[in-house]
Scaffold this motif. Sequence first.
Motif, short mmCIF file in Angstrom:
data_model
loop_
_atom_site.label_atom_id
_atom_site.label_comp_id
_atom_site.label_asym_id
_atom_site.label_seq_id
_atom_site.Cartn_x
_atom_site.Cartn_y
_atom_site.Cartn_z
N PRO A 164 -53.19 -51.24 40.13
CA PRO A 164 -52.12 -51.17 41.15
C PRO A 164 -50.72 -51.24 40.53
O PRO A 164 -49.81 -50.52 40.97
N LEU A 165 -50.54 -52.10 39.52
CA LEU A 165 -49.23 -52.21 38.87
C LEU A 165 -48.92 -50.96 38.06
O LEU A 165 -47.78 -50.48 38.04
N LEU A 166 -49.94 -50.42 37.39
CA LEU A 166 -49.74 -49.21 36.60
C LEU A 166 -49.41 -48.03 37.50
O LEU A 166 -48.50 -47.24 37.22
N PHE A 167 -50.15 -47.91 38.59
CA PHE A 167 -49.93 -46.80 39.51
C PHE A 167 -48.53 -46.88 40.12
O PHE A 167 -47.81 -45.87 40.22
N SER A 168 -48.12 -48.09 40.49
CA SER A 168 -46.78 -48.28 41.04
C SER A 168 -45.71 -47.91 40.01
O SER A 168 -44.70 -47.27 40.35
N ALA A 169 -45.96 -48.29 38.75
CA ALA A 169 -45.00 -47.97 37.69
C ALA A 169 -44.89 -46.46 37.48
O ALA A 169 -43.78 -45.92 37.30
N TYR A 170 -46.02 -45.78 37.54
CA TYR A 170 -46.00 -44.32 37.37
C TYR A 170 -45.29 -43.65 38.55
O TYR A 170 -44.58 -42.65 38.37
N GLU A 171 -45.47 -44.18 39.73
CA GLU A 171 -44.74 -43.65 40.88
C GLU A 171 -43.24 -43.78 40.68
O GLU A 171 -42.47 -42.86 40.99
N LYS A 172 -42.81 -44.94 40.14
CA LYS A 172 -41.39 -45.16 39.89
C LYS A 172 -40.90 -44.24 38.76
O LYS A 172 -39.76 -43.75 38.79
N ALA A 173 -41.75 -44.01 37.75
CA ALA A 173 -41.37 -43.12 36.65
C ALA A 173 -41.11 -41.71 37.17
O ALA A 173 -40.16 -41.03 36.76
N ILE A 174 -41.96 -41.26 38.09
CA ILE A 174 -41.77 -39.94 38.69
C ILE A 174 -40.49 -39.92 39.53
O ILE A 174 -39.68 -38.99 39.44
N LYS A 175 -40.30 -40.96 40.32
CA LYS A 175 -39.11 -41.04 41.17
C LYS A 175 -37.83 -41.03 40.34
O LYS A 175 -36.82 -40.42 40.74
N HIS A 176 -37.85 -41.68 39.18
CA HIS A 176 -36.67 -41.78 38.34
C HIS A 176 -36.55 -40.62 37.34
O HIS A 176 -35.65 -40.63 36.50
N GLY A 177 -37.48 -39.68 37.41
CA GLY A 177 -37.35 -38.47 36.60
C GLY A 177 -37.67 -38.62 35.13
O GLY A 177 -37.14 -37.87 34.30
N TYR A 178 -38.54 -39.56 34.77
CA TYR A 178 -38.98 -39.65 33.38
C TYR A 178 -39.74 -38.38 32.99
O TYR A 178 -40.40 -37.76 33.84
N LEU A 179 -39.68 -38.05 31.71
CA LEU A 179 -40.31 -36.82 31.23
C LEU A 179 -41.63 -37.12 30.53
O LEU A 179 -41.76 -38.12 29.82
N TRP A 180 -42.58 -36.21 30.71
CA TRP A 180 -43.95 -36.38 30.21
C TRP A 180 -44.18 -35.62 28.91
O TRP A 180 -43.40 -34.77 28.52
N HIS A 181 -45.30 -35.95 28.25
CA HIS A 181 -45.84 -35.24 27.09
C HIS A 181 -45.11 -35.62 25.79
O HIS A 181 -44.28 -36.52 25.77
#
Length: 341
Positions: A315-332
């Motif tokens: 749950p904490l990891l999923f919430s963090a990833y949701e925030k990462a997407i919301k804040h525009g972090y870049l992947w890969h």
Amino acid sequence: MTHAFNFHLPSSLNATQPPERRGVRRDHVRMMVLDKSSGHINHDRFINLEKHLQPGDLLVLNNSRTLPAVLTATRKRHNERTPTRIEIRLARRISENTWDVLPVGEEVRNEDILEFLPELSAKVITEVSGSPIKTICFTKKGADLLERIYSIGEPIRYEYIYQDWPLEYYQTVFASKPGSVEMPSAGRAFSWEVLFKLQKKGVRLAFIQLHTGLSYLLDDKWNTSPEENNEEFAIESTVMKNIYETKVSGGRVIAVGTTVVRALETAAKTGDLSGWTNLYIHNKYPLKIADGILTGFHEPKASHLDMLEAFVPRPLLFSAYEKAIKHGYLWHEFGDMNLIL
């Protein structure tokens, strides 16, 4: 078998080029710092990494050097009138002159000859059951073979990278041991300045090797589980001694990348400091060494997410990833960083 969670990753968050080509120093990419107990998040830049670590912590890095693993060969087959040009992707080194490889676009059979250079060829010696992987034996070995691979190869590029980039963009600044077919990307953001600042603060550094294998076989039907992905690793005895001394003294051992976690936890489980690992780490796996991890952001359903759940509840990891997407972090591999402590 992977059980990692799924989520929607907007294509706009794929880092399609190195940060340096976006006008950002490699050590100035963004960094999301996640408290694994509370789920609290700090947003920062990687250049400030030392502010999130403490004197006595030990940072373990993978100094495996990336190979230009995409090779072009001429396939020669008995009774075949016209030789065929073919792309070959190195998958993993088996011995000094033997590699598992992935042929791309053309069929390859046992006894086929692959000619890369007038002075370098290879014979297909076996097929891997239930896989597109083939095993080939080169006419050169060791340093001679690596020298020729570096002279003719190109780095592996996946579909979210729109253009070719030189191999230097796929190397960490501290890479020294050739062997990875894909960049151990968690270490990419480090600069000598960051490393110096860490040491000045009293954070110790240690280096191991895990040579990354081919993670994607270009067709979803061939997706492999972590248990099927054997990778070669080596840890010096002095490094393991420093690791255990750190833990006894109350310091934290922080792995730079999933490759380092895999190597360290394999050594803790088996007692072996070198060899091959196919260790699958998930939310029920009891971590014995790694107290934290510095890594990139992983795509939906990736087995790396299973490993992160060994550090932080889903749950904490999923919430963090949701925030990462919301804040525009870049992947890969050319994207931003995630520090979990």
